[in-house]
Design a protein around this motif. Structure first.
Motif, short mmCIF file in Angstrom:
data_model
loop_
_atom_site.label_atom_id
_atom_site.label_comp_id
_atom_site.label_asym_id
_atom_site.label_seq_id
_atom_site.Cartn_x
_atom_site.Cartn_y
_atom_site.Cartn_z
N TYR A 11 -11.32 65.15 -75.14
CA TYR A 11 -11.34 65.43 -73.71
C TYR A 11 -11.68 64.18 -72.89
O TYR A 11 -11.00 63.86 -71.91
N LEU A 12 -12.71 63.45 -73.32
CA LEU A 12 -13.12 62.24 -72.60
C LEU A 12 -12.03 61.16 -72.68
O LEU A 12 -11.75 60.47 -71.69
N THR A 13 -11.41 61.03 -73.85
CA THR A 13 -10.33 60.05 -74.01
C THR A 13 -9.13 60.42 -73.15
O THR A 13 -8.49 59.55 -72.54
N THR A 14 -8.83 61.72 -73.08
CA THR A 14 -7.73 62.19 -72.24
C THR A 14 -7.98 61.88 -70.78
O THR A 14 -7.10 61.37 -70.07
N LEU A 15 -9.20 62.18 -70.31
CA LEU A 15 -9.54 61.89 -68.91
C LEU A 15 -9.44 60.41 -68.61
O LEU A 15 -8.83 60.00 -67.61
N LEU A 16 -10.02 59.58 -69.48
CA LEU A 16 -10.03 58.13 -69.25
C LEU A 16 -8.62 57.56 -69.26
O LEU A 16 -8.22 56.84 -68.33
N GLY A 17 -7.85 57.87 -70.31
CA GLY A 17 -6.51 57.31 -70.44
C GLY A 17 -5.58 57.72 -69.31
O GLY A 17 -4.87 56.89 -68.74
N ASN A 18 -5.61 58.99 -68.95
CA ASN A 18 -4.71 59.48 -67.90
C ASN A 18 -5.14 59.03 -66.51
O ASN A 18 -4.30 58.76 -65.65
N MET A 19 -6.45 58.92 -66.28
CA MET A 19 -6.93 58.42 -64.99
C MET A 19 -6.57 56.94 -64.81
O MET A 19 -6.21 56.51 -63.70
N ILE A 20 -6.67 56.17 -65.89
CA ILE A 20 -6.28 54.76 -65.82
C ILE A 20 -4.80 54.64 -65.48
O ILE A 20 -4.40 53.85 -64.62
N LEU A 43 0.45 53.07 -72.33
CA LEU A 43 -0.59 52.05 -72.48
C LEU A 43 -0.21 50.98 -73.51
O LEU A 43 -0.86 49.95 -73.58
N ARG A 44 0.83 51.21 -74.32
CA ARG A 44 1.32 50.18 -75.22
C ARG A 44 2.34 49.28 -74.53
O ARG A 44 2.74 48.25 -75.06
N ASN A 45 2.77 49.68 -73.32
CA ASN A 45 3.81 48.95 -72.59
C ASN A 45 3.26 47.65 -71.99
O ASN A 45 2.14 47.62 -71.47
N LYS A 46 4.06 46.59 -72.04
CA LYS A 46 3.62 45.28 -71.53
C LYS A 46 3.32 45.33 -70.03
O LYS A 46 2.36 44.71 -69.56
N ASP A 47 4.15 46.05 -69.28
CA ASP A 47 3.94 46.14 -67.83
C ASP A 47 2.61 46.82 -67.52
O ASP A 47 1.88 46.41 -66.61
N VAL A 48 2.29 47.87 -68.27
CA VAL A 48 1.04 48.59 -68.05
C VAL A 48 -0.15 47.72 -68.44
O VAL A 48 -1.17 47.67 -67.74
N LYS A 49 -0.03 47.00 -69.57
CA LYS A 49 -1.12 46.11 -70.00
C LYS A 49 -1.38 45.04 -68.94
O LYS A 49 -2.53 44.71 -68.64
N ALA A 50 -0.29 44.49 -68.37
CA ALA A 50 -0.44 43.47 -67.34
C ALA A 50 -1.10 44.06 -66.09
O ALA A 50 -1.94 43.41 -65.45
#
Length: 319
Positions: free
Chosen positions: A35-44, A292-299
């Motif tokens: 749940y915490l990982t889902t919230l963090l990843g999707n909010m980012i 989150l594995r995408n280069k554009d997102v990492k940048a």
């Protein structure tokens, strides 16, 4: 609408994983982490999509919608269970059960439609790149998102009303960790064949059909990838498609096993764990696999961290 039930059942009791008391704490910890990982990843993902103009594209527009759905979907399914475990009270009111059932169904159904539309978006982007800006313009993207949300909300309303208007005859023990519609339906003391037929039609529309569209889209994408002369390009494309399809198979596969299994098969405990997979695990994996594995997102994440003093310190520490 729910008057008949309000006079007989006002509080539901969840059995959860009480048949396996030794795994209660383990399940709680795993669900909390998911749940915490889902919230963090999707909010980012939502934040960087809004803040970085380079991500104002159809793909990230759909991913933002998916992230928003996942946050609500996981919150409606897992948050009450986590709260009940902490408080020690595995109960929920009738109105709370109705709300939880509706939101879980609405978010999950909307995600079923949206995932198929996202697969179509990727098909157009890869197989018709020159026409992509014309086909997937802002108006079309908004319409696709609206159709996904409206379809999910309407079908959830029909299913929730169909089940909760049935007389429950005072039986208030739900053999599940949430107000899952099939678990609640088992409490009815009247013939449920009509409700089951409605649910069957909706399930076929929302599970096998979108999954078929996704498979067709990715089959066309893979056939197009095979024409790429670069072996490295083929490897990256196959890796991305395989990751996407893995999440899709997990989400749709588990849901299909729960909602389309033969009526004579009684697998309550297995159903609970399958529900954890498509309501907890896949929403956690979606932002990782899709973006989150995408280069554009990492940048974009790095750019966002640099703007923040704490983020700059974090980057220096990681280096």
């Amino acid at each position: 609408m729910f008057q008949a039930n309000l006079t007989s059942v006002t509080i539901f009791l969840f059995l959860g994983f009480s048949h396996y008391p030794k795994v209660d704490v383990t399940v709680f910890v795993l669900c909390l982490l998911m749940y915490l990982t889902t919230l963090l990843g999707n909010m980012i993902l939502i934040s960087i999509t809004i803040l970085d103009s380079r991500l104002h594209t159809p793909m990230y527009f759909f991913l933002s919608n998916l992230s928003f759905l996942d946050i609500w979907y996981t919150s409606s399914a897992l948050a009450p269970m986590l709260a009940n475990f902490v408080s020690g009270k595995n109960t929920i009111s009738f109105s709370g059960c109705a709300a939880q059932m509706y939101f879980s169904l609405a978010m999950g159904s909307s995600e079923c439609v949206l995932l198929s539309m996202m697969a179509y978006d990727r098909y157009v982007a890869i197989c018709n790149p020159l026409r992509y800006p014309i086909i997937m313009n802002k108006r079309v993207c908004a319409q696709i998102a609206a159709v996904s949300w409206v379809t999910g909300c309407l079908t959830a309303f029909v299913e929730t009303v169909s089940v909760l208007q049935l007389p429950l005859c005072g039986n208030s023990i739900i053999d599940h960790f949430a107000c899952e519609i099939l678990a609640v339906l088992k409490l009815a003391c009247v013939d449920t064949s009509k409700v089951k037929l409605i649910m069957l039609v909706i399930t076929i529309l929302l599970l096998p059909m979108p999954m078929l569209l996704i498979c067709i889209s990715y089959a066309l994408i893979l056939s197009n990838i095979l024409r790429i002369s670069s072996a490295d390009g083929q490897s990256k494309a196959f890796s991305t498609c395989a990751a996407h399809l893995t999440v899709v198979v997990l989400f749709y596969g588990m849901a299909l096993c729960v909602y389309l299994k033969p009526s004579g098969v009684d697998s309550k405990e297995i159903d609970k764990f399958m529900t954890l997979v498509y309501a907890g695990l896949t929403p956690m994996l979606n932002p990782i696999i899709y973006s989150l594995r995408n280069k554009d997102v990492k940048a974009a994440v790095k750019k966002l961290l640099i703007r923040n003093p704490f983020g700059t310190a974090l980057i220096s520490v990681l280096k």
